[in-house]
Design a protein around this motif. Structure first.
Motif, PDB file in Angstrom:
ATOM      1  N   ARG A   1       0.825  -1.205   0.000  1.00 39.64           N
ATOM      2  CA  ARG A   1       0.000   0.000   0.000  1.00 39.64           C
ATOM      3  C   ARG A   1       0.865   1.263   0.000  1.00 39.64           C
ATOM      4  O   ARG A   1       0.518   2.259  -0.650  1.00 39.64           O
TER       5      ARG A   1
ATOM      6  N   HIS B   1       1.879   1.777  -3.458  1.00 38.07           N
ATOM      7  CA  HIS B   1       0.706   2.162  -4.239  1.00 38.07           C
ATOM      8  C   HIS B   1       0.340   3.631  -3.996  1.00 38.07           C
ATOM      9  O   HIS B   1       0.018   4.374  -4.947  1.00 38.07           O
ATOM     10  N   GLU B   2       0.400   4.062  -2.769  1.00 37.97           N
ATOM     11  CA  GLU B   2       0.042   5.440  -2.429  1.00 37.97           C
ATOM     12  C   GLU B   2       0.978   6.449  -3.087  1.00 37.97           C
ATOM     13  O   GLU B   2       0.586   7.591  -3.348  1.00 37.97           O
TER      14      GLU B   2
ATOM     15  N   PRO C   1     -11.896  -6.372 -13.089  1.00 37.76           N
ATOM     16  CA  PRO C   1     -11.941  -5.236 -12.149  1.00 37.76           C
ATOM     17  C   PRO C   1     -12.917  -5.458 -10.995  1.00 37.76           C
ATOM     18  O   PRO C   1     -12.690  -4.959  -9.889  1.00 37.76           O
TER      19      PRO C   1
ATOM     20  N   GLU D   1     -12.123  -5.003  -7.030  1.00 40.35           N
ATOM     21  CA  GLU D   1     -12.941  -4.131  -6.188  1.00 40.35           C
ATOM     22  C   GLU D   1     -13.460  -4.872  -4.961  1.00 40.35           C
ATOM     23  O   GLU D   1     -13.473  -4.339  -3.847  1.00 40.35           O
TER      24      GLU D   1
ATOM     25  N   THR E   1      -9.659  -3.763  -2.482  1.00 38.86           N
ATOM     26  CA  THR E   1      -9.849  -2.326  -2.265  1.00 38.86           C
ATOM     27  C   THR E   1      -9.930  -1.982  -0.787  1.00 38.86           C
ATOM     28  O   THR E   1      -9.206  -1.106  -0.296  1.00 38.86           O
TER      29      THR E   1
ATOM     30  N   ASP F   1      -8.549   0.946   3.984  1.00 35.42           N
ATOM     31  CA  ASP F   1      -8.113   0.800   2.598  1.00 35.42           C
ATOM     32  C   ASP F   1      -7.001  -0.244   2.499  1.00 35.42           C
ATOM     33  O   ASP F   1      -6.127  -0.328   3.371  1.00 35.42           O
TER      34      ASP F   1
ATOM     35  N   PRO G   1      -6.710   0.794  -2.801  1.00 29.11           N
ATOM     36  CA  PRO G   1      -7.816   1.445  -3.513  1.00 29.11           C
ATOM     37  C   PRO G   1      -7.395   1.956  -4.886  1.00 29.11           C
ATOM     38  O   PRO G   1      -6.310   2.505  -5.061  1.00 29.11           O
ATOM     39  N   GLY G   2      -8.278   1.736  -5.859  1.00 29.29           N
ATOM     40  CA  GLY G   2      -7.997   2.224  -7.210  1.00 29.29           C
ATOM     41  C   GLY G   2      -6.964   1.417  -7.959  1.00 29.29           C
ATOM     42  O   GLY G   2      -6.485   1.844  -9.023  1.00 29.29           O
TER      43      GLY G   2
ATOM     44  N   ARG H   1      -5.181  -0.993 -10.452  1.00 29.90           N
ATOM     45  CA  ARG H   1      -5.403  -1.611 -11.754  1.00 29.90           C
ATOM     46  C   ARG H   1      -4.362  -2.710 -11.934  1.00 29.90           C
ATOM     47  O   ARG H   1      -3.175  -2.493 -11.689  1.00 29.90           O
TER      48      ARG H   1
END
Length: 303
Positions: free
Chosen positions: A93, A96-97, A115, A119, A123, A135, A138-139, A141
């Motif tokens: 994370r 990712h952030e 997807p 989700e 997520t 979280d 989140p988001g 891909r």
């Protein structure tokens, strides 16, 4: 033929990312995070992997996970993976952030191509300690492939899992998935290996690598994969097929680093000091080689 068509499709749909000699990437594949049960081969290397992630996070690397990060064929629910390796997901994370996480899917986590699955499972999650949802990623891909374009030389590095065109692990992955989920995972726990896995079959592994290499005969690119679990970093002048290896080998984990215009194959293992203290050691196994050398040298057919 099937492998080349699949790789062409992966390349054409891949996200293109330009980088220069100041950029830093680490490519890991085949982590196979499971449920930390007796059949979870990644569990033995979880601390090595976590330490390596810390190193790459603090050194400003972009982390590229080239497929099979999660073992979704043998693990019955994603929540068991999250709970078993919550510390690792917290580290992911952080990448990712900061926009430094690129995740690809392989055959053992092909569900991440959907997807809706991402989700529902990646997520948010309920934190028992905090008593609320938090979280995760989140988001996020998850891609089939990504192409790194080296602006200094024009070299293109297609990074994908490497199962593309593999009959049982690509075209008929659902059959392999069902066999692994309901039959082989039970045998795995008592020492049997999954028959369709190239990592456990030398003949199948070599055949897959040759098919991947043939794609390079008609494509002036570098190809970085996982899937076979056999780490490889060719010398400049050899066919430009690279493999990041895996993170579930009893001797440790391997990965490929691209740093300041150079590429290396790196090994992380547990060592012992003279006083008996254990520590985790990072060693460069092959390289570093300047990326410009791969552009300048003519490829050979030796693989």
């Amino acid at each position: 033929m099937f492998t080349s068509k699949r790789l062409d499709k992966t390349y054409n749909k891949s996200e293109k990312i330009t980088f220069d000699n100041g950029s830093r990437f680490v490519i890991m594949s085949d982590i196979h995070r499971g449920d930390n049960s007796v059949g979870d081969e990644f569990g033995q290397n979880r601390h090595i992997y976590y330490h390596a992630l810390q190193y790459y996070y603090e050194d400003d690397f972009v982390y590229i996970e080239a497929g099979d990060g999660d073992e979704l064929w043998e693990t019955t629910s994603y929540k068991y993976i999250r709970s078993s390796y919550s510390d690792i997901f917290k580290m992911l994370r952080r990448f990712h952030e900061e926009g430094r996480l690129i995740m690809l899917y392989g055959n053992h986590n092909v569900q991440l191509a959907n997807p809706s699955y991402i989700e529902a499972n990646m997520t948010r999650d309920y934190d028992d300690f905090l008593g609320r949802e938090v979280d995760i990623l989140p988001g996020l891909r998850v891609l089939a492939g990504v192409t790194l374009v080296h602006e200094n030389t024009g070299l293109e590095l297609l990074i994908c899992h490497g199962h593309q065109g593999d009959f049982w692990n690509d075209y008929f992955w659902r059959v392999s998935y069902l066999a692994c989920r309901y039959i082989w995972r039970f045998f795995h726990r008592i020492g049997f290996n999954y028959a369709a896995s190239p990592a456990k079959n030398r003949f199948k592994r070599t055949r897959i690598e040759r098919k991947l290499g043939k794609w390079l005969d008609t494509n002036d690119k570098m190809l970085v994969c996982g899937h076979t679990h056999r780490a490889r970093l060719p010398q400049p002048g050899e066919k430009r097929y690279f493999n990041a290896g895996c993170c579930m080998h009893p001797r440790g984990i391997t990965c490929i680093e691209i740093s300041y215009g150079e590429i290396s194959l790196v090994n992380w293992t547990v060592h012992t000091r003279k006083d008996g203290m254990l520590y985790i050691k990072r060693e460069t196994e092959v390289g570093p080689f300047d990326l410009a050398e791969y552009k300048a040298e003519k490829e050979t057919d030796d693989m």
